[in-house]
Design a protein around this motif. Sequence first.
Motif, short mmCIF file in Angstrom:
data_model
loop_
_atom_site.label_atom_id
_atom_site.label_comp_id
_atom_site.label_asym_id
_atom_site.label_seq_id
_atom_site.Cartn_x
_atom_site.Cartn_y
_atom_site.Cartn_z
N THR A 2 -2.60 -39.60 68.47
CA THR A 2 -2.90 -38.74 69.60
C THR A 2 -3.43 -37.41 69.11
O THR A 2 -2.83 -36.78 68.22
CB THR A 2 -1.64 -38.52 70.45
N THR A 3 -4.55 -36.94 69.65
CA THR A 3 -5.15 -35.67 69.25
C THR A 3 -5.42 -34.83 70.50
O THR A 3 -5.30 -35.30 71.63
CB THR A 3 -6.46 -35.89 68.49
N LYS A 4 -5.80 -33.56 70.31
CA LYS A 4 -6.10 -32.67 71.43
C LYS A 4 -7.52 -32.89 71.96
O LYS A 4 -7.84 -32.46 73.06
CB LYS A 4 -5.94 -31.22 70.99
N ASN A 5 -8.34 -33.52 71.15
CA ASN A 5 -9.72 -33.80 71.56
C ASN A 5 -10.01 -35.28 71.45
O ASN A 5 -9.47 -35.98 70.57
CB ASN A 5 -10.71 -33.01 70.69
N CYS A 6 -10.86 -35.77 72.33
CA CYS A 6 -11.23 -37.18 72.31
C CYS A 6 -11.93 -37.51 71.00
O CYS A 6 -12.85 -36.81 70.58
CB CYS A 6 -12.15 -37.49 73.50
N GLU A 10 -15.22 -35.94 71.74
CA GLU A 10 -14.67 -34.62 71.40
C GLU A 10 -14.39 -33.73 72.61
O GLU A 10 -14.17 -32.53 72.49
CB GLU A 10 -15.59 -33.88 70.42
N GLU A 12 -12.06 -32.05 75.36
CA GLU A 12 -10.64 -31.68 75.31
C GLU A 12 -9.85 -32.58 76.26
O GLU A 12 -10.23 -32.80 77.42
CB GLU A 12 -10.46 -30.21 75.73
N LEU A 13 -8.73 -33.10 75.76
CA LEU A 13 -7.93 -34.06 76.52
C LEU A 13 -6.95 -33.33 77.43
O LEU A 13 -6.33 -32.35 77.05
CB LEU A 13 -7.17 -34.98 75.57
N ALA A 14 -6.78 -33.87 78.65
CA ALA A 14 -5.84 -33.29 79.60
C ALA A 14 -4.97 -34.36 80.24
O ALA A 14 -4.33 -34.14 81.25
CB ALA A 14 -6.58 -32.51 80.67
N CYS A 18 -9.70 -39.73 78.50
CA CYS A 18 -10.70 -38.68 78.36
C CYS A 18 -11.50 -38.55 79.66
O CYS A 18 -11.97 -39.55 80.21
CB CYS A 18 -11.64 -39.01 77.20
N ALA A 25 -6.51 -41.60 75.32
CA ALA A 25 -6.16 -40.49 74.42
C ALA A 25 -5.43 -41.00 73.19
O ALA A 25 -5.62 -40.50 72.08
CB ALA A 25 -5.29 -39.47 75.16
N ASP A 26 -4.59 -42.01 73.38
CA ASP A 26 -3.83 -42.58 72.27
C ASP A 26 -4.61 -43.77 71.70
O ASP A 26 -4.60 -44.86 72.28
CB ASP A 26 -2.45 -43.03 72.75
#
Length: 263
Positions: A2-6, A10, A12-14, A18, A25-26
């Motif tokens: 899991t990251t903060k960006n796709c 790329e 930003e994930l919320a 995405c 996201a995962d």
Amino acid sequence: MTTKNCLNCETELAGHYCSGCGQKADTHRITFRNFISHDLLHGTFHIEKGMLFTARQALLRPGKAALDYISGKRKPYYNVFYLVLITFGLLLFVRHFWDQIPGEEIIDKKPYLNEASRKLDEIFAQKSKIIVFLFVPLAALNGFILFRKKNLNLSEHFIISGMVLAGMLLISLLGNVFFYFDLLIPFSDTFALIMSWVVTVLVIFQMGYGYFNAFASDYSKWGIACRIVLFYLLCALQILILFAFVWGWVSNWKFGTVTVSPF
């Protein structure tokens, strides 16, 4: 992982997916275990679930299913035109495989009445997919003319005619598969003839049923009945016009006697 960006675009994930490309996201690391359990099995059965759901809808409620799709309920449905292609391919395979069964009479060289008959037979054999798909624009045009109360555009009528065609092909496919039981319990000639007619009638009935299922609530019983009859008549007229054109073309516009053996 899991990251903060796709990891794909790329963005930003919320959330769990995405907002830019729709990727999860995962994105787990690929191992043998999750490759078998998720990527292979889950992916395969997810596709089949959508195909089977759409096939069932095309058989049982083709008109309402098409209207659901048009209204925006699209996630559960498989692409109906892909389904038509797959079903038609399976139908051709089932028929071809039947011809290859030992004991079935196979005629290598079909006797033709004349050269026009040979050309006509070649057109049916080589252009069968195009001939089948011609139903979609012709039926869509007829539906657009006859069923106006829902204010659907011509493209939306393409979805309805595609769903109806899928149901018709599925009935034909099931009918052809049914005849494989003849290998276990031989059918009498009379029973085989009756079943052939039953399948043919069901295919023709499915066409009218699809449009009745879609538009019956918009018209009186007399109104919908008249429109269904007119729909059949328009389809028959279009088929006759197309056949006359092909007949004239293969016979150099002499319109002599020809033999016809479609599909």
